[in-house]
Design a protein around this motif. Structure first.
Motif, PDB file in Angstrom:
ATOM      1  N   ASP A   1      -8.455  26.074   3.767  1.00 25.74           N
ATOM      2  CA  ASP A   1      -8.656  27.469   4.154  1.00 25.74           C
ATOM      3  C   ASP A   1     -10.082  27.634   4.681  1.00 25.74           C
ATOM      4  N   ALA A   2     -10.201  28.125   5.912  1.00 22.19           N
ATOM      5  CA  ALA A   2     -11.519  28.392   6.498  1.00 22.19           C
ATOM      6  C   ALA A   2     -11.628  29.859   6.904  1.00 22.19           C
ATOM      7  N   SER A   3     -10.950  30.748   6.148  1.00 24.06           N
ATOM      8  CA  SER A   3     -11.036  32.184   6.425  1.00 24.06           C
ATOM      9  C   SER A   3     -12.402  32.716   5.990  1.00 24.06           C
TER      10      SER A   3
ATOM     11  N   HIS B   1     -18.824  31.883   1.450  1.00 28.32           N
ATOM     12  CA  HIS B   1     -19.816  31.633   0.395  1.00 28.32           C
ATOM     13  C   HIS B   1     -19.618  30.272  -0.271  1.00 28.32           C
ATOM     14  N   LEU B   2     -18.447  29.637  -0.006  1.00 30.48           N
ATOM     15  CA  LEU B   2     -18.157  28.332  -0.609  1.00 30.48           C
ATOM     16  C   LEU B   2     -18.223  27.194   0.402  1.00 30.48           C
ATOM     17  N   SER B   3     -18.647  27.488   1.629  1.00 28.82           N
ATOM     18  CA  SER B   3     -18.565  26.499   2.709  1.00 28.82           C
ATOM     19  C   SER B   3     -19.216  25.167   2.356  1.00 28.82           C
ATOM     20  N   ASP B   4     -20.446  25.215   1.859  1.00 23.48           N
ATOM     21  CA  ASP B   4     -21.151  23.962   1.539  1.00 23.48           C
ATOM     22  C   ASP B   4     -20.421  23.183   0.450  1.00 23.48           C
ATOM     23  N   LYS B   5     -19.877  23.911  -0.528  1.00 20.11           N
ATOM     24  CA  LYS B   5     -19.179  23.251  -1.633  1.00 20.11           C
ATOM     25  C   LYS B   5     -17.845  22.666  -1.161  1.00 20.11           C
ATOM     26  N   VAL B   6     -17.159  23.338  -0.221  1.00 19.29           N
ATOM     27  CA  VAL B   6     -15.914  22.787   0.345  1.00 19.29           C
ATOM     28  C   VAL B   6     -16.191  21.419   0.965  1.00 19.29           C
ATOM     29  N   VAL B   7     -17.261  21.350   1.751  1.00 21.10           N
ATOM     30  CA  VAL B   7     -17.626  20.081   2.399  1.00 21.10           C
ATOM     31  C   VAL B   7     -17.957  19.027   1.348  1.00 21.10           C
TER      32      VAL B   7
ATOM     33  N   MET C   1     -14.275   7.343   7.537  1.00 21.07           N
ATOM     34  CA  MET C   1     -14.286   8.802   7.640  1.00 21.07           C
ATOM     35  C   MET C   1     -15.704   9.357   7.742  1.00 21.07           C
ATOM     36  N   PRO C   2     -15.919  10.323   8.651  1.00 20.24           N
ATOM     37  CA  PRO C   2     -17.219  11.015   8.705  1.00 20.24           C
ATOM     38  C   PRO C   2     -17.280  12.107   7.638  1.00 20.24           C
ATOM     39  N   SER C   3     -18.456  12.658   7.409  1.00 27.93           N
ATOM     40  CA  SER C   3     -18.574  13.846   6.572  1.00 27.93           C
ATOM     41  C   SER C   3     -17.916  15.019   7.295  1.00 27.93           C
ATOM     42  N   LEU C   4     -17.417  15.980   6.532  1.00 29.58           N
ATOM     43  CA  LEU C   4     -16.817  17.181   7.143  1.00 29.58           C
ATOM     44  C   LEU C   4     -17.879  18.232   7.486  1.00 29.58           C
ATOM     45  N   LYS C   5     -19.154  17.890   7.292  1.00 32.19           N
ATOM     46  CA  LYS C   5     -20.236  18.868   7.455  1.00 32.19           C
ATOM     47  C   LYS C   5     -20.203  19.562   8.814  1.00 32.19           C
ATOM     48  N   GLN C   6     -19.936  18.798   9.880  1.00 36.61           N
ATOM     49  CA  GLN C   6     -19.926  19.383  11.223  1.00 36.61           C
ATOM     50  C   GLN C   6     -18.552  19.910  11.630  1.00 36.61           C
ATOM     51  N   LEU C   7     -17.551  19.764  10.729  1.00 41.17           N
ATOM     52  CA  LEU C   7     -16.167  20.064  11.108  1.00 41.17           C
ATOM     53  C   LEU C   7     -15.596  21.293  10.415  1.00 41.17           C
ATOM     54  N   TYR C   8     -16.320  21.839   9.418  1.00 46.29           N
ATOM     55  CA  TYR C   8     -15.794  22.980   8.653  1.00 46.29           C
ATOM     56  C   TYR C   8     -16.663  24.204   8.871  1.00 46.29           C
ATOM     57  N   ARG C   9     -16.079  25.243   9.446  1.00 46.49           N
ATOM     58  CA  ARG C   9     -16.760  26.521   9.656  1.00 46.49           C
ATOM     59  C   ARG C   9     -15.818  27.636   9.227  1.00 46.49           C
ATOM     60  N   ALA C  10     -16.280  28.556   8.370  1.00 43.38           N
ATOM     61  CA  ALA C  10     -15.424  29.625   7.872  1.00 43.38           C
ATOM     62  C   ALA C  10     -15.575  30.884   8.712  1.00 43.38           C
ATOM     63  N   GLY C  11     -14.445  31.578   8.930  1.00 46.28           N
ATOM     64  CA  GLY C  11     -14.455  32.839   9.674  1.00 46.28           C
ATOM     65  C   GLY C  11     -13.068  33.190  10.170  1.00 46.28           C
ATOM     66  N   GLY C  12     -12.576  34.388   9.835  1.00 39.79           N
ATOM     67  CA  GLY C  12     -11.250  34.791  10.304  1.00 39.79           C
ATOM     68  C   GLY C  12     -10.323  35.102   9.140  1.00 39.79           C
TER      69      GLY C  12
END
Length: 346
Positions: free
Chosen positions: A16-18, A23-29, A73-84
């Motif tokens: 979920d990237a809504s 507020h949890l983006s860094d922890k999701v990664v 596998m790369p880190s998801l750091k550049q691939l996960y952005r929340a919004g929507g």
């Protein structure tokens, strides 16, 4: 050499990237990266090939990594952005539909997908990836898809509350493939990551024993207990002179209740009835009681039959009308629940 014993796991994270996940983006990664590192380590140790796919969803569904070797596998750091918003149903359908196009040649392939959401569905009817604009039809499509998946497919979901659990069950998710997590804090997400890791461990150990899929990924596999499977596992009943079944009538510590019942307490000889979710360590013995006969079965095969790996894992008890599960206690202070029974090895 035949490729039939080459275990190939296709593990997908559908995240979920809504906007409410911001507020949890860094922890999701962090949680996802640690899950991938864990998968890489266990793949080496168990000699299983693991390929990872990652989807993120909000108003639309995007595949950001597809069937990539877990060791690369790369880190998801550049691939996960929340919004929507939350196109949960569209993400579930798209992930499974696209993964189903993966080649399954020359090996024993198995698919394991974890969907993680912090809210309810609210956007799939407007999502370009959805096969319908009607919410009811989308729910039916997910339920139909789950019902018709082959036995080498495992689809699990983590939801934020009991409403989410009900909605997931309406969508056809097996009840023991649904877990509730605390979506209000980073601690809750940390715990969700642990639940995913423990479920993955159970899955991968099961794979090494020839199991292809699971409809109880977050639960002890109590529905596997029956006369036929116990016989097939090579479990023989214990001599009735070797044990006693002691009713527990009040809250009490295990040593206190054993002594009060007229027996000497020996560490490791008392087994409590599994009655709530808890962690079971790798060294703990398991015993199962057949209600009809009061026969007790125990041994390493009992752990295997219940899908317990050789590491600490959190389980929740399933209902089984014919058998009760007991877990070895090595503590003198283990609290016993009233209206359960204590199994005492003599």
């Amino acid at each position: 050499m035949s490729g039939s014993q080459n275990y190939i796991n296709h593990v997908a994270l559908v995240l979920d990237a809504s906007s409410s996940m911001s507020h949890l983006s860094d922890k999701v990664v962090d949680v996802a990266d640690r899950q991938i590192a864990y998968l890489a380590r266990r793949s080496r140790e168990l000699d299983q090939e693991t390929r990872v796919t990652v989807y993120v969803f909000s108003n639309a569904v995007e595949c950001v990594v597809y069937d990539k070797d877990v060791l690369r596998m790369p880190s998801l750091k550049q691939l996960y952005r929340a919004g929507g918003m939350t196109a949960l149903l569209a993400a579930t359908l798209k992930s499974q539909r696209e993964l189903a196009q993966t080649a399954q040649l020359y090996g024993d392939h198995s698919f394991l997908t974890f969907v993680l959401t912090d809210g309810q569905e609210n956007a799939s009817h407007r999502c370009p990836d959805a096969p319908s604009r009607k919410p009811g039809e989308l729910v039916a499509a997910v339920a139909r898809m789950i019902e018709t998946q082959e036995d080498n497919w495992t689809l699990a979901v983590l939801v934020p509350d009991q409403m989410g659990r009900r909605e997931a069950m309406q969508c056809g998710f097996p009840k023991d493939n649904i877990a509730v997590w605390d979506a209000t804090s980073t601690t809750g997400l940390e715990e969700a990551g642990q639940v995913i890791q423990e479920a993955t461990e159970k899955f991968m150990v099961g794979r090494s024993k020839g199991i292809r899929g699971s409809r109880s990924v977050f639960s002890m596999n109590a529905d596997a207990l029956n006369e036929a499977t116990i016989k097939a596992a090579g479990l023989a009943p214990l001599d009735p002179a070797q044990y006693r079944l002691v009713p527990v009538t009040r809250d009490a510590a295990i040593r206190e209740w054993v002594v009060e019942s007229g027996h000497a307490y020996r560490t490791g000889a008392a087994f409590y009835q599994l009655s709530k979710s808890e962690k079971i360590q790798a060294r703990k013995q398991i015993a199962v009681l057949e209600h009809r006969t009061d026969r007790v079965y125990s041994g390493d095969e009992a752990r295997t039959l219940l899908g317990l790996p050789d590491v600490e894992v959190r389980v929740k008890p399933d209902h089984n009308a014919d058998f009760t599960i007991f877990v070895q206690s090595t503590s003198v202070n283990r609290k016993l629940a009233p209206s359960t029974r204590l199994l005492l090895m003599l």
